[in-house]
Design an enzyme around this catalytic site. Structure first.
Site, short mmCIF file in Angstrom:
data_model
loop_
_atom_site.label_atom_id
_atom_site.label_comp_id
_atom_site.label_asym_id
_atom_site.label_seq_id
_atom_site.Cartn_x
_atom_site.Cartn_y
_atom_site.Cartn_z
N CYS A 43 2.86 1.00 -7.79
CA CYS A 43 2.72 -0.28 -8.11
C CYS A 43 4.43 -0.83 -9.21
O CYS A 43 3.34 -0.80 -10.32
CB CYS A 43 2.17 -1.27 -7.70
SG CYS A 43 1.71 -0.89 -5.75
N CYS A 51 -2.92 1.85 -4.31
CA CYS A 51 -1.22 2.54 -4.68
C CYS A 51 -0.86 2.64 -6.29
O CYS A 51 0.04 3.42 -6.37
CB CYS A 51 -0.15 1.47 -4.03
SG CYS A 51 0.68 0.15 -5.27
N CYS A 75 0.54 -0.89 -0.30
CA CYS A 75 0.44 0.08 0.06
C CYS A 75 1.03 1.18 -0.03
O CYS A 75 2.55 1.09 -0.08
CB CYS A 75 -0.98 -0.32 0.99
SG CYS A 75 -0.21 -0.11 2.61
#
Length: 134
Positions: A90, A86, A12
């Site tokens: 990512c 996120c 996250c």
């Protein structure tokens, strides 16, 4: 011969709430059968104290964990990468299984708001364990 141990990375943004709770549950429920990592694209300095409190109610202590920065090495070393809000931060690697768990962010929330998030994370972690070890 045993199959290789699956590895899961929870990601996250701050690695302070959702991903730490998910990692805590996976460690608690799967023991050493699954390798567990967590990281954040912009890690916080400390774990969210309300997330710690919510997990303590479940008998799981995550106080020793520290938010860690997300590295492409951690992603490449993981069989399953579970992202939690996120977005594009990512990294993506072909051949890795990705899941995005849409969960409310516990940051700034009180314990009454964090409990349902925690409980949803537990349900999803239990499903993940069944899929990986089933």
């Amino acid at each position: 011969m045993n199959a290789p141990q699956p590895s899961v990375l929870f990601v996250c943004i701050h690695n302070a709430g959702r991903s730490q709770m998910a990692a805590g549950y996976l460690r608690h429920l799967a023991g050493d059968r699954i390798e567990v990592r967590s990281a954040g694209s912009m890690p916080a300095e400390h774990i969210n104290p309300i997330a710690v409190e919510a997990m303590r109610e479940e008998g799981i202590d995550i106080t020793a964990e520290q938010p860690k920065v997300l590295t492409s090495e951690a992603v490449q070393a993981s069989d399953v990468v579970i992202t939690m809000g996120c977005g594009d931060a990512c990294p993506f690697f072909p051949g890795t299984r990705y899941e995005d768990w849409t969960l409310d962010d516990p940051a700034g929330q009180g314990i009454d708001a964090v409990r349902p998030i925690r409980d949803e994370i537990r349900r999803r972690v239990e499903t993940l364990i069944a899929e990986l070890l089933g």
